[in-house]
Design a protein around this motif. Structure first.
Motif, PDB file in Angstrom:
ATOM      1  N   VAL A  32       0.929  -1.263  -0.009  1.00 15.16           N
ATOM      2  CA  VAL A  32       0.164  -0.051   0.014  1.00 15.16           C
ATOM      3  C   VAL A  32       1.133   1.122   0.132  1.00 15.16           C
ATOM      4  O   VAL A  32       1.889   1.057   0.886  1.00 15.16           O
ATOM      5  CB  VAL A  32      -1.035   0.112   1.269  1.00 15.16           C
ATOM      6  N   ASP A  36      -2.929   5.457  -2.766  1.00 13.65           N
ATOM      7  CA  ASP A  36      -3.687   4.274  -3.068  1.00 13.65           C
ATOM      8  C   ASP A  36      -4.899   4.449  -2.310  1.00 13.65           C
ATOM      9  O   ASP A  36      -5.231   5.091  -1.416  1.00 13.65           O
ATOM     10  CB  ASP A  36      -3.151   2.951  -2.563  1.00 13.65           C
ATOM     11  N   GLU A  37      -5.962   4.279  -3.402  1.00 20.69           N
ATOM     12  CA  GLU A  37      -7.421   4.195  -2.835  1.00 20.69           C
ATOM     13  C   GLU A  37      -8.321   2.858  -3.112  1.00 20.69           C
ATOM     14  O   GLU A  37      -7.633   1.992  -3.547  1.00 20.69           O
ATOM     15  CB  GLU A  37      -8.082   5.311  -3.847  1.00 20.69           C
ATOM     16  N   LEU A  40      -8.500  -0.855   1.196  1.00 23.70           N
ATOM     17  CA  LEU A  40      -7.262  -1.090   1.845  1.00 23.70           C
ATOM     18  C   LEU A  40      -7.275  -1.682   3.037  1.00 23.70           C
ATOM     19  O   LEU A  40      -8.252  -1.685   3.895  1.00 23.70           O
ATOM     20  CB  LEU A  40      -6.542   0.403   1.763  1.00 23.70           C
ATOM     21  N   GLU A  42      -6.778  -1.854   6.919  1.00 18.15           N
ATOM     22  CA  GLU A  42      -7.075  -0.842   7.912  1.00 18.15           C
ATOM     23  C   GLU A  42      -6.159  -1.013   9.192  1.00 18.15           C
ATOM     24  O   GLU A  42      -5.881  -2.308   9.472  1.00 18.15           O
ATOM     25  CB  GLU A  42      -8.500  -0.770   8.745  1.00 18.15           C
ATOM     26  N   SER A  61      -6.830   4.645   7.814  1.00 18.27           N
ATOM     27  CA  SER A  61      -7.563   3.727   6.682  1.00 18.27           C
ATOM     28  C   SER A  61      -7.055   4.309   5.204  1.00 18.27           C
ATOM     29  O   SER A  61      -7.534   3.772   4.286  1.00 18.27           O
ATOM     30  CB  SER A  61      -8.883   4.085   6.835  1.00 18.27           C
ATOM     31  N   ARG A  62      -6.087   5.239   5.259  1.00 11.83           N
ATOM     32  CA  ARG A  62      -5.357   5.822   4.111  1.00 11.83           C
ATOM     33  C   ARG A  62      -4.241   6.776   4.085  1.00 11.83           C
ATOM     34  O   ARG A  62      -4.092   6.918   5.412  1.00 11.83           O
ATOM     35  CB  ARG A  62      -6.384   6.725   3.110  1.00 11.83           C
ATOM     36  N   ARG A  88       3.575   6.262   8.404  1.00 12.46           N
ATOM     37  CA  ARG A  88       2.780   7.568   8.191  1.00 12.46           C
ATOM     38  C   ARG A  88       3.529   8.596   8.422  1.00 12.46           C
ATOM     39  O   ARG A  88       4.328   8.450   9.382  1.00 12.46           O
ATOM     40  CB  ARG A  88       1.505   7.443   8.857  1.00 12.46           C
TER      41      ARG A  88
END
Length: 93
Positions: A32, A36-37, A40, A42, A61-62, A88
Motif C-alpha cells: 500500500v 492508493d485508494e 485497503l 485498516e 485507513s488511507r 505514516r
C-alpha cells in the motif's frame, strides 16, 4: 486480523492491528502506498504511556505505506512474517 503486541499487562504497551479487506487462505502479500485508494487494509496503532491508565489509539485507513509478506508455515497453521513495514508521516509519540 493480524495483531502484534508488546507487553504482558491487560493493555499492551504497544500494539499494531491490521485488518485485511478480505480473508486469504494462503500466502498474503500486500503493498500500500499513501496515494492508493479503494479497499485497503485498516491499520490501528495503540500505545500506553507510563502515566496513563488507558491506551491511546490511531486508526489509519488511507495515507500510509504498508508492505506485508506472510507465508503459511508448512505442516502447521502458523503464519510466518517474512517482512512487514508500516509508515505514516505523522507518528504517535
Amino acid at each position: 486480523m493480524l495483531r502484534l503486541s508488546e507487553g504482558q499487562d491487560f493493555f499492551a504497551h504497544r500494539e499494531v492491528s491490521i485488518r485485511l479487506p478480505q480473508p486469504s487462505p494462503g500466502a498474503i502479500r500486500v503493498d500500500v502506498l499513501p496515494m492508493d485508494e479503494g479497499r485497503l487494509p485498516e491499520v490501528e496503532i495503540s500505545w500506553l504511556l507510563p502515566e496513563q491508565d488507558l491506551p491511546e489509539a490511531r486508526r489509519l485507513s488511507r495515507g500510509y505505506s504498508l508492505h506485508l509478506d506472510l507465508e503459511v508455515q508448512p505442516r502447521t497453521s502458523w503464519w510466518v512474517i517474512s517482512t512487514w513495514c508500516c509508515r505514516r508521516d505523522s507518528r504517535p509519540p
